[in-house]
Design an enzyme around this catalytic site. Sequence first.
Site, PDB file in Angstrom:
ATOM      1  N   ASN A 205       0.872  -1.181   0.000  1.00  0.00           N
ATOM      2  CA  ASN A 205       0.000   0.000   0.000  1.00  0.00           C
ATOM      3  C   ASN A 205       0.906   1.228   0.000  1.00  0.00           C
ATOM      4  OD1 ASN A 205      -1.803   2.039   0.536  1.00  0.00           O
ATOM      5  ND2 ASN A 205      -2.247   1.392   2.642  1.00  0.00           N
TER       6      ASN A 205
ATOM      7  N   LYS B  59       0.064   4.281  -0.130  1.00  0.00           N
ATOM      8  CA  LYS B  59      -0.562   5.456   0.507  1.00  0.00           C
ATOM      9  C   LYS B  59      -0.343   6.697  -0.367  1.00  0.00           C
ATOM     10  CE  LYS B  59       0.193   3.150   4.859  1.00  0.00           C
ATOM     11  NZ  LYS B  59       0.148   3.223   6.286  1.00  0.00           N
TER      12      LYS B  59
ATOM     13  N   HIS C 276      -9.453   0.680   5.063  1.00  0.00           N
ATOM     14  CA  HIS C 276      -8.149   0.854   5.714  1.00  0.00           C
ATOM     15  C   HIS C 276      -8.336   1.756   6.942  1.00  0.00           C
ATOM     16  CE1 HIS C 276      -4.041   2.072   6.502  1.00  0.00           C
ATOM     17  NE2 HIS C 276      -3.668   0.987   5.841  1.00  0.00           N
TER      18      HIS C 276
ATOM     19  N   GLU D 239      -6.730   4.125   8.093  1.00  0.00           N
ATOM     20  CA  GLU D 239      -6.519   5.563   7.864  1.00  0.00           C
ATOM     21  C   GLU D 239      -7.754   6.202   7.221  1.00  0.00           C
ATOM     22  OE1 GLU D 239      -2.751   5.183   5.863  1.00  0.00           O
ATOM     23  OE2 GLU D 239      -1.808   4.610   7.768  1.00  0.00           O
TER      24      GLU D 239
ATOM     25  N   GLU E 206      -5.105  -5.652  10.562  1.00  0.00           N
ATOM     26  CA  GLU E 206      -4.078  -4.639  10.784  1.00  0.00           C
ATOM     27  C   GLU E 206      -4.326  -3.945  12.115  1.00  0.00           C
ATOM     28  OE1 GLU E 206      -2.177  -3.217   6.966  1.00  0.00           O
ATOM     29  OE2 GLU E 206      -4.054  -2.140   7.063  1.00  0.00           O
TER      30      GLU E 206
ATOM     31  N   GLY F 265       2.676   1.622  10.872  1.00  0.00           N
ATOM     32  CA  GLY F 265       3.608   2.747  10.741  1.00  0.00           C
ATOM     33  C   GLY F 265       4.320   3.102  12.037  1.00  0.00           C
TER      34      GLY F 265
ATOM     35  N   SER G 246       3.749  -2.804  10.255  1.00  0.00           N
ATOM     36  CA  SER G 246       5.210  -2.783  10.396  1.00  0.00           C
ATOM     37  C   SER G 246       5.881  -4.090   9.973  1.00  0.00           C
ATOM     38  CB  SER G 246       5.605  -2.394  11.829  1.00  0.00           C
ATOM     39  OG  SER G 246       5.121  -1.087  12.119  1.00  0.00           O
TER      40      SER G 246
HETATM   41  C1  PEP Z   1      -0.638  -0.234   6.265  1.00  0.00           C
HETATM   42  O1  PEP Z   1      -0.809   0.972   6.258  1.00  0.00           O
HETATM   43  O2  PEP Z   1      -1.475  -0.966   5.733  1.00  0.00           O
HETATM   44  C2  PEP Z   1       0.545  -0.751   6.924  1.00  0.00           C
HETATM   45  C3  PEP Z   1       0.539  -1.984   7.309  1.00  0.00           C
HETATM   46  O3  PEP Z   1       1.590   0.125   7.126  1.00  0.00           O
HETATM   47  P1  PEP Z   1       3.046  -0.232   7.748  1.00  0.00           P
HETATM   48  O4  PEP Z   1       3.528  -1.492   7.081  1.00  0.00           O
HETATM   49  O5  PEP Z   1       3.898   0.949   7.434  1.00  0.00           O
HETATM   50  O6  PEP Z   1       2.846  -0.439   9.212  1.00  0.00           O
END
Ligand code: PEP
Length: 253
Positions: free
Chosen positions: A12, A14, A98, A100, A166, A172, A212
Amino acid sequence: MSESRRPLIAANWKMHHLRQDASRYCRELLRGFPPEIAADVVIFPSFTLLVTVAEGLAGSSVAWGGQDLHTEPKGAFTGDISGEQLADLGCSWVLCGHSERRRDHGESDEAVGRKAATARHFGLKPMICIGETAEERRAGATQEVLERQFRAAVAQRPEPFALAYEPVWAIGTGETATPEMAQSTHAFLRTLAARVLGETASDGLRILYGGSVKPANAASLIVQKDIDGFLVGGAGLDPGSFSGIIGSSGPGL
Ligand code: PEP
């Protein structure tokens, strides 16, 4: 385990990258990318980069998708994008819900369910994201939150879809769920999916972990029984580290 649970690894992007970066990324990712790779790979770029990515990945086994879609098929929705527009750009997948989007755009559980259904209507596979916040986990509400989000997201049976677990506190932040913690939540989700969708659908459901994930921790996560792949943010921005994560999911890269 069902054969349909071939590892699925998604990046992703973003709100990152410009067209030049996207072209270079596709070239570097595909360099040495074996056709017999033992995983399905998907890139989710910004809408503005979809044409560039579609050109860069054309003829490869790597798929692409949108980061969001509108609940409605078309209409007066300034700044939004429809499932049909994504399908028109060759997208196979679309992210739905998601964290976000839930946090910054007030997406409700119910809206996520409608998005997943609209995606299926246009032949897109929804990658449905669910996850608890740190406060919810501390309050012991993880399972309750995930069950509420899951039931709403699949209310209209948008199969086939993939589920991305997630934990919001791991996105992040550099803080990853331990393999045991992630496995126990994935096992809960598979049992829940069996109750809601039936055993066969649950057995074939790909449940991805996101939060992460990096080349250094991907191998210890992917060996868990109910982890079928990853949704990767930060480490998916660089084709080298994303390839490292893909390589950890089976022979190939
Ligand atoms: C995400 O935003 O879907 C995500 C998993 O981000 P990150 O890998 O940076 O934690």
